[in-house]
Each structure stands twice: as C-alpha cells, then as structure tokens.
Design a protein around this motif. Structure first.
Motif, PDB file in Angstrom:
ATOM      1  N   ASN A  22       0.827  -1.202   0.000  1.00 36.16           N
ATOM      2  CA  ASN A  22       0.000   0.000   0.000  1.00 36.16           C
ATOM      3  C   ASN A  22       0.858   1.248   0.000  1.00 36.16           C
ATOM      4  O   ASN A  22       0.515   2.236  -0.634  1.00 36.16           O
ATOM      5  N   GLY A  23       1.961   1.239   0.695  1.00 38.41           N
ATOM      6  CA  GLY A  23       2.859   2.388   0.717  1.00 38.41           C
ATOM      7  C   GLY A  23       3.466   2.647  -0.638  1.00 38.41           C
ATOM      8  O   GLY A  23       3.640   3.783  -1.049  1.00 38.41           O
ATOM      9  N   TYR A  24       3.755   1.586  -1.372  1.00 37.08           N
ATOM     10  CA  TYR A  24       4.319   1.742  -2.716  1.00 37.08           C
ATOM     11  C   TYR A  24       3.301   2.367  -3.645  1.00 37.08           C
ATOM     12  O   TYR A  24       3.623   3.240  -4.435  1.00 37.08           O
ATOM     13  N   ASP A  25       2.039   1.941  -3.534  1.00 38.27           N
ATOM     14  CA  ASP A  25       0.995   2.502  -4.391  1.00 38.27           C
ATOM     15  C   ASP A  25       0.789   3.984  -4.097  1.00 38.27           C
ATOM     16  O   ASP A  25       0.627   4.788  -4.999  1.00 38.27           O
ATOM     17  N   GLU A  26       0.785   4.362  -2.816  1.00 42.74           N
ATOM     18  CA  GLU A  26       0.596   5.758  -2.461  1.00 42.74           C
ATOM     19  C   GLU A  26       1.785   6.592  -2.926  1.00 42.74           C
ATOM     20  O   GLU A  26       1.621   7.721  -3.372  1.00 42.74           O
ATOM     21  N   GLU A  27       2.983   6.043  -2.816  1.00 45.23           N
ATOM     22  CA  GLU A  27       4.162   6.780  -3.256  1.00 45.23           C
ATOM     23  C   GLU A  27       4.124   6.977  -4.767  1.00 45.23           C
ATOM     24  O   GLU A  27       4.443   8.051  -5.265  1.00 45.23           O
ATOM     25  N   SER A  32       3.229  10.679  -9.436  1.00 44.09           N
ATOM     26  CA  SER A  32       2.545  10.983 -10.685  1.00 44.09           C
ATOM     27  C   SER A  32       1.712  12.260 -10.555  1.00 44.09           C
ATOM     28  O   SER A  32       1.606  13.018 -11.508  1.00 44.09           O
ATOM     29  N   SER A  33       1.133  12.514  -9.390  1.00 42.19           N
ATOM     30  CA  SER A  33       0.369  13.752  -9.220  1.00 42.19           C
ATOM     31  C   SER A  33       1.308  14.946  -9.180  1.00 42.19           C
ATOM     32  O   SER A  33       0.979  16.014  -9.700  1.00 42.19           O
ATOM     33  N   THR A  34       2.496  14.788  -8.609  1.00 38.08           N
ATOM     34  CA  THR A  34       3.476  15.869  -8.608  1.00 38.08           C
ATOM     35  C   THR A  34       3.944  16.161 -10.025  1.00 38.08           C
ATOM     36  O   THR A  34       4.082  17.324 -10.419  1.00 38.08           O
ATOM     37  N   ALA A  35       4.163  15.123 -10.794  1.00 34.75           N
ATOM     38  CA  ALA A  35       4.562  15.312 -12.187  1.00 34.75           C
ATOM     39  C   ALA A  35       3.447  15.987 -12.979  1.00 34.75           C
ATOM     40  O   ALA A  35       3.713  16.859 -13.810  1.00 34.75           O
ATOM     41  N   ALA A  36       2.209  15.611 -12.725  1.00 33.28           N
ATOM     42  CA  ALA A  36       1.080  16.231 -13.427  1.00 33.28           C
ATOM     43  C   ALA A  36       0.969  17.712 -13.075  1.00 33.28           C
ATOM     44  O   ALA A  36       0.718  18.546 -13.957  1.00 33.28           O
ATOM     45  N   LEU A  37       1.154  18.047 -11.812  1.00 37.10           N
ATOM     46  CA  LEU A  37       1.110  19.453 -11.418  1.00 37.10           C
ATOM     47  C   LEU A  37       2.257  20.231 -12.039  1.00 37.10           C
ATOM     48  O   LEU A  37       2.095  21.389 -12.430  1.00 37.10           O
TER      49      LEU A  37
END
Length: 61
Positions: A22-27, A32-37
């Motif tokens: 679960n930690g890997y998925d959240e990371e 990916s959200s940081t890259a999108a921003l």
C-alpha cells in the motif's frame, strides 16, 4: 496421507495485504500527481510568456 480427494470444496488461497504494498501505491500516486502538477504549471507559464510576447508584437504593429 493424501486427503485432497476427500475435500468437498477447493481450498481458497488467502490474499495478504501488506502495508509495504500500500505504501508503494501511495508513493507512486504522489509522484505521478506531482509530475502532473509540474506539467500543468509549466504549460501555464509557457502560455503566459507566449501571450505576453504576442501582445507585445501586436502593439508594435
């Protein structure tokens, strides 16, 4: 002692949910959200600069 034939139903395999998965998925999601921003911010800045340049060129004519 093979008792597999005596079973009426198949034995299910238990799925394990470990916290490391679960930690890997959240990371991965946060990266990916940081890259999108970053892409959205870069696109906004490029559009802002190109708009300023175009308006400066239109005023000079």
């Amino acid at each position: 002692m093979n008792n597999y034939k005596d079973r009426k139903y198949a034995r299910c395999v238990k799925k394990s949910n470990s916290s490391s998965d679960n930690g890997y998925d959240e990371e991965e999601l946060s990266i990916s959200s940081t890259a999108a921003l970053g892409i959205l911010g870069g696109t906004f800045i490029v559009g802002l600069i190109s708009g300023k340049l175009l308006s400066m060129l239109m005023k000079s004519k």
